[in-house]
Design a protein around this motif. Sequence first.
Motif, PDB file in Angstrom:
ATOM      1  N   PRO A  42      10.960  10.261   6.583  1.00 34.05           N
ATOM      2  CA  PRO A  42       9.722  10.551   7.215  1.00 34.05           C
ATOM      3  C   PRO A  42       8.850   9.329   7.378  1.00 34.05           C
ATOM      4  O   PRO A  42       7.917   9.221   8.034  1.00 34.05           O
ATOM      5  CB  PRO A  42       8.973  11.248   5.929  1.00 34.05           C
ATOM      6  CG  PRO A  42       9.880  11.596   4.860  1.00 34.05           C
ATOM      7  CD  PRO A  42      11.154  10.933   5.222  1.00 34.05           C
ATOM      8  N   TYR A  43       9.168   8.095   7.029  1.00 34.87           N
ATOM      9  CA  TYR A  43       8.274   6.841   6.912  1.00 34.87           C
ATOM     10  C   TYR A  43       9.045   5.959   7.962  1.00 34.87           C
ATOM     11  O   TYR A  43       8.532   5.123   8.311  1.00 34.87           O
ATOM     12  CB  TYR A  43       8.286   6.170   5.638  1.00 34.87           C
ATOM     13  CG  TYR A  43       7.769   7.167   4.569  1.00 34.87           C
ATOM     14  CD1 TYR A  43       6.484   7.923   4.673  1.00 34.87           C
ATOM     15  CD2 TYR A  43       8.819   8.021   3.568  1.00 34.87           C
ATOM     16  CE1 TYR A  43       5.989   8.634   3.674  1.00 34.87           C
ATOM     17  CE2 TYR A  43       8.285   8.847   2.747  1.00 34.87           C
ATOM     18  CZ  TYR A  43       7.172   9.186   2.690  1.00 34.87           C
ATOM     19  OH  TYR A  43       6.554  10.294   1.691  1.00 34.87           O
ATOM     20  N   PHE A  44      10.231   6.136   8.217  1.00 37.42           N
ATOM     21  CA  PHE A  44      11.088   5.255   9.267  1.00 37.42           C
ATOM     22  C   PHE A  44      11.713   5.981  10.230  1.00 37.42           C
ATOM     23  O   PHE A  44      12.857   6.216  10.148  1.00 37.42           O
ATOM     24  CB  PHE A  44      11.956   4.435   8.411  1.00 37.42           C
ATOM     25  CG  PHE A  44      11.509   3.284   7.494  1.00 37.42           C
ATOM     26  CD1 PHE A  44      10.807   2.194   7.726  1.00 37.42           C
ATOM     27  CD2 PHE A  44      11.844   3.632   6.110  1.00 37.42           C
ATOM     28  CE1 PHE A  44      10.220   1.496   6.877  1.00 37.42           C
ATOM     29  CE2 PHE A  44      11.104   2.916   5.138  1.00 37.42           C
ATOM     30  CZ  PHE A  44      10.445   1.769   5.207  1.00 37.42           C
ATOM     31  N   LEU A  68       9.927   4.078  -3.371  1.00 37.61           N
ATOM     32  CA  LEU A  68       9.497   5.264  -2.869  1.00 37.61           C
ATOM     33  C   LEU A  68       9.749   6.428  -3.679  1.00 37.61           C
ATOM     34  O   LEU A  68       8.822   7.433  -3.850  1.00 37.61           O
ATOM     35  CB  LEU A  68      10.000   5.568  -1.487  1.00 37.61           C
ATOM     36  CG  LEU A  68       9.568   4.757  -0.466  1.00 37.61           C
ATOM     37  CD1 LEU A  68      10.460   5.016   0.947  1.00 37.61           C
ATOM     38  CD2 LEU A  68       8.016   4.616  -0.173  1.00 37.61           C
ATOM     39  N   GLN A  69      10.663   6.347  -4.429  1.00 36.28           N
ATOM     40  CA  GLN A  69      11.172   7.549  -5.481  1.00 36.28           C
ATOM     41  C   GLN A  69      10.325   7.458  -6.614  1.00 36.28           C
ATOM     42  O   GLN A  69       9.976   8.526  -7.255  1.00 36.28           O
ATOM     43  CB  GLN A  69      12.465   7.515  -5.800  1.00 36.28           C
ATOM     44  CG  GLN A  69      13.770   7.927  -4.862  1.00 36.28           C
ATOM     45  CD  GLN A  69      15.115   7.686  -5.194  1.00 36.28           C
ATOM     46  OE1 GLN A  69      15.248   6.862  -6.084  1.00 36.28           O
ATOM     47  NE2 GLN A  69      15.965   8.147  -4.340  1.00 36.28           N
ATOM     48  N   GLU A  73       4.399  11.629  -3.254  1.00 38.21           N
ATOM     49  CA  GLU A  73       4.616  11.750  -1.927  1.00 38.21           C
ATOM     50  C   GLU A  73       3.123  11.325  -1.227  1.00 38.21           C
ATOM     51  O   GLU A  73       3.267  10.973  -0.064  1.00 38.21           O
ATOM     52  CB  GLU A  73       5.036  13.347  -1.496  1.00 38.21           C
ATOM     53  CG  GLU A  73       6.759  13.183  -1.895  1.00 38.21           C
ATOM     54  CD  GLU A  73       7.131  14.656  -1.240  1.00 38.21           C
ATOM     55  OE1 GLU A  73       6.637  14.866  -0.117  1.00 38.21           O
ATOM     56  OE2 GLU A  73       8.005  15.268  -1.751  1.00 38.21           O
ATOM     57  N   CYS A  74       2.094  11.591  -1.865  1.00 37.77           N
ATOM     58  CA  CYS A  74       0.824  11.334  -1.023  1.00 37.77           C
ATOM     59  C   CYS A  74       0.759   9.893  -1.237  1.00 37.77           C
ATOM     60  O   CYS A  74      -0.086   9.452  -0.178  1.00 37.77           O
ATOM     61  CB  CYS A  74      -0.251  12.028  -1.810  1.00 37.77           C
ATOM     62  SG  CYS A  74      -0.420  11.548  -3.553  1.00 37.77           S
ATOM     63  N   ALA A  79       2.356   3.260   0.821  1.00 39.06           N
ATOM     64  CA  ALA A  79       3.193   1.997   0.276  1.00 39.06           C
ATOM     65  C   ALA A  79       3.938   1.524   1.248  1.00 39.06           C
ATOM     66  O   ALA A  79       4.564   0.291   1.319  1.00 39.06           O
ATOM     67  CB  ALA A  79       4.123   2.888  -0.861  1.00 39.06           C
ATOM     68  N   VAL A  80       4.664   2.228   2.167  1.00 38.69           N
ATOM     69  CA  VAL A  80       5.585   1.870   3.154  1.00 38.69           C
ATOM     70  C   VAL A  80       4.623   1.065   4.150  1.00 38.69           C
ATOM     71  O   VAL A  80       5.455  -0.100   4.606  1.00 38.69           O
ATOM     72  CB  VAL A  80       6.192   2.967   3.979  1.00 38.69           C
ATOM     73  CG1 VAL A  80       6.844   2.545   5.423  1.00 38.69           C
ATOM     74  CG2 VAL A  80       7.309   3.795   3.198  1.00 38.69           C
ATOM     75  N   SER A  81       3.526   1.337   4.563  1.00 31.40           N
ATOM     76  CA  SER A  81       2.840   0.575   5.720  1.00 31.40           C
ATOM     77  C   SER A  81       2.548  -0.839   4.909  1.00 31.40           C
ATOM     78  O   SER A  81       2.618  -1.885   5.503  1.00 31.40           O
ATOM     79  CB  SER A  81       1.441   1.187   6.043  1.00 31.40           C
ATOM     80  OG  SER A  81       0.739   1.335   5.009  1.00 31.40           O
ATOM     81  N   SER A  82       2.196  -0.896   3.528  1.00 30.78           N
ATOM     82  CA  SER A  82       1.898  -1.915   2.785  1.00 30.78           C
ATOM     83  C   SER A  82       3.148  -2.967   2.681  1.00 30.78           C
ATOM     84  O   SER A  82       3.257  -4.068   2.946  1.00 30.78           O
ATOM     85  CB  SER A  82       1.560  -1.828   1.317  1.00 30.78           C
ATOM     86  OG  SER A  82       0.441  -1.033   1.442  1.00 30.78           O
TER      87      SER A  82
END
Length: 188
Positions: A42-44, A68-69, A73-74, A79-82
């Motif tokens: 979902p993030y990449f 991520l685990q 999920e919210c 976190a990915v963008s950071s």
Amino acid sequence: MERKAANMESDTTTSSPQLVITPCAACKILRRRCADKCVLAPYFPPTHPAKFTTAHRVFGASNIIKFLQELPECQRADAVSSMVYEASARIRDPVYGCAGAICHLQKQVNELQAQLARAQAELVNMQFQHANLVALICMQMSETPQESHQQSVDNFISSPSHSSDYQNNLNFFEENTSLNSLWEPLWT
């Protein structure tokens, strides 16, 4: 033989069409099969491979998956963008990373606050000068305007320095214009 071909043909037409799912950018780069429950998918997305490549270079795939685990999920998208931002900053500036950008921005904020304080002080000073000027004009206008105007005209006319200065200036001009015609230009 024809019978087997007909059976195979009917089997392919009756079965549901298979969806071809492209692997996420992370699984594509890592050269592994992208599972249905892939944490990274979902993030990449497959359309942005550079996003995962940047994060992977700094943090590594296993650390990204572990981060991520551990998160609900919210919070994962933030976190990915950071992580991607921190990784790109770390690649640009290996020593300071994001801290260097933060220090630079904080320095700009401090300089702008000082500049704003100077501008506000200058504005207050100008307002004070304006108020003083208006008060001075009001005081001068409160005098009888006809008397003060007549006095200044009389003083100007009766002053001997004005008439003699004017005569001296005319004489100087006449003397210099007669000499100017005799001079040759300094350049050719």
